[in-house]
Design a protein around this motif. Structure first.
Motif, PDB file in Angstrom:
ATOM      1  N   ASP A 161     103.715 -34.336  43.183  1.00  0.00           N
ATOM      2  CA  ASP A 161     104.908 -33.943  42.409  1.00  0.00           C
ATOM      3  C   ASP A 161     105.599 -32.739  43.041  1.00  0.00           C
ATOM      4  O   ASP A 161     106.832 -32.700  43.137  1.00  0.00           O
ATOM      5  N   SER A 162     104.807 -31.773  43.484  1.00  0.00           N
ATOM      6  CA  SER A 162     105.379 -30.577  44.120  1.00  0.00           C
ATOM      7  C   SER A 162     106.096 -30.928  45.414  1.00  0.00           C
ATOM      8  O   SER A 162     107.179 -30.407  45.701  1.00  0.00           O
ATOM      9  N   LEU A 163     105.500 -31.810  46.203  1.00  0.00           N
ATOM     10  CA  LEU A 163     106.131 -32.219  47.466  1.00  0.00           C
ATOM     11  C   LEU A 163     107.418 -32.999  47.215  1.00  0.00           C
ATOM     12  O   LEU A 163     108.402 -32.837  47.946  1.00  0.00           O
ATOM     13  N   LEU A 164     107.426 -33.840  46.190  1.00  0.00           N
ATOM     14  CA  LEU A 164     108.642 -34.583  45.863  1.00  0.00           C
ATOM     15  C   LEU A 164     109.755 -33.642  45.401  1.00  0.00           C
ATOM     16  O   LEU A 164     110.914 -33.809  45.783  1.00  0.00           O
ATOM     17  N   ASP A 165     109.385 -32.645  44.581  1.00  0.00           N
ATOM     18  CA  ASP A 165     110.361 -31.648  44.148  1.00  0.00           C
ATOM     19  C   ASP A 165     110.910 -30.865  45.343  1.00  0.00           C
ATOM     20  O   ASP A 165     112.118 -30.622  45.442  1.00  0.00           O
ATOM     21  N   LEU A 166     110.021 -30.467  46.243  1.00  0.00           N
ATOM     22  CA  LEU A 166     110.443 -29.730  47.444  1.00  0.00           C
ATOM     23  C   LEU A 166     111.341 -30.592  48.322  1.00  0.00           C
ATOM     24  O   LEU A 166     112.346 -30.107  48.860  1.00  0.00           O
ATOM     25  N   SER A 167     111.005 -31.857  48.443  1.00  0.00           N
ATOM     26  CA  SER A 167     111.812 -32.779  49.234  1.00  0.00           C
ATOM     27  C   SER A 167     113.237 -32.861  48.696  1.00  0.00           C
ATOM     28  O   SER A 167     114.211 -32.831  49.462  1.00  0.00           O
ATOM     29  N   GLU A 168     113.377 -32.944  47.378  1.00  0.00           N
ATOM     30  CA  GLU A 168     114.700 -32.993  46.760  1.00  0.00           C
ATOM     31  C   GLU A 168     115.475 -31.697  47.025  1.00  0.00           C
ATOM     32  O   GLU A 168     116.676 -31.734  47.301  1.00  0.00           O
ATOM     33  N   GLU A 169     114.784 -30.571  46.941  1.00  0.00           N
ATOM     34  CA  GLU A 169     115.442 -29.284  47.196  1.00  0.00           C
ATOM     35  C   GLU A 169     115.898 -29.172  48.646  1.00  0.00           C
ATOM     36  O   GLU A 169     116.997 -28.694  48.929  1.00  0.00           O
ATOM     37  N   LEU A 170     115.056 -29.610  49.579  1.00  0.00           N
ATOM     38  CA  LEU A 170     115.376 -29.473  51.000  1.00  0.00           C
ATOM     39  C   LEU A 170     116.520 -30.377  51.426  1.00  0.00           C
ATOM     40  O   LEU A 170     117.220 -30.076  52.401  1.00  0.00           O
ATOM     41  N   GLN A 171     116.749 -31.469  50.730  1.00  0.00           N
ATOM     42  CA  GLN A 171     117.833 -32.373  51.097  1.00  0.00           C
ATOM     43  C   GLN A 171     119.202 -31.749  50.862  1.00  0.00           C
ATOM     44  O   GLN A 171     120.180 -32.135  51.484  1.00  0.00           O
ATOM     45  N   SER A 172     119.268 -30.759  49.978  1.00  0.00           N
ATOM     46  CA  SER A 172     120.563 -30.160  49.646  1.00  0.00           C
ATOM     47  C   SER A 172     120.871 -28.892  50.439  1.00  0.00           C
ATOM     48  O   SER A 172     121.935 -28.313  50.270  1.00  0.00           O
ATOM     49  N   VAL A 173     119.974 -28.452  51.319  1.00  0.00           N
ATOM     50  CA  VAL A 173     120.219 -27.225  52.083  1.00  0.00           C
ATOM     51  C   VAL A 173     120.598 -27.571  53.521  1.00  0.00           C
ATOM     52  O   VAL A 173     120.225 -28.617  54.046  1.00  0.00           O
ATOM     53  N   GLN A 174     121.322 -26.642  54.140  1.00  0.00           N
ATOM     54  CA  GLN A 174     121.784 -26.882  55.510  1.00  0.00           C
ATOM     55  C   GLN A 174     120.760 -26.400  56.537  1.00  0.00           C
ATOM     56  O   GLN A 174     120.553 -27.036  57.565  1.00  0.00           O
ATOM     57  N   HIS A 175     120.093 -25.256  56.258  1.00  0.00           N
ATOM     58  CA  HIS A 175     119.133 -24.692  57.203  1.00  0.00           C
ATOM     59  C   HIS A 175     117.813 -24.424  56.499  1.00  0.00           C
ATOM     60  O   HIS A 175     117.790 -24.013  55.345  1.00  0.00           O
TER      61      HIS A 175
END
Length: 111
Positions: free
Chosen positions: A88-102
């Motif tokens: 669950d934590s990795l999926l949440d992190l994955s969603e967050e990282l998709q919206s950042v540029q760097h």
């Protein structure tokens, strides 16, 4: 409140762990935050701490202590909960990282 207490006592008087999603998330988070605590130790530690809290609040009156001990998650269930929490934590992190540029990573050996 008396009916709620009776329902709560019934859930503590089980022969195997049946937990709700919130409890599983709390167990998973607690295990993730204490990496030095083995699952074998957690299997013993969790019921002891919870029993102490229940004893302090006089909720243990009329509860079979043997069944109480088995109503908490064992080592295998704790492992499943910990893995599920990590996913669950990795999926949440994955969603967050998709919206950042760097993304900047720190790759040192320290904490």
């Amino acid at each position: 409140a008396s009916t709620e207490l009776q329902v709560s006592k019934k859930s503590l008087d089980r022969e195997k762990y049946v937990g709700c999603n919130l409890a599983k998330r709390i167990y998973g988070t607690a295990l993730a935050l204490t990496p030095g605590l083995s699952l074998t130790a957690a299997e013993t530690f969790i019921p002891m701490v919870a029993s102490a809290l229940l004893a302090d609040t006089n909720i243990l009156d009329g509860i079979d202590i043997e069944k109480l001990a088995t109503s908490f998650p064992g080592q295998a269930v704790l492992r499943e909960i910990l893995i599920s929490n990590a996913v669950d934590s990795l999926l949440d992190l994955s969603e967050e990282l998709q919206s950042v540029q760097h993304v900047f990573l720190s790759c040192d050996k320290g904490n």
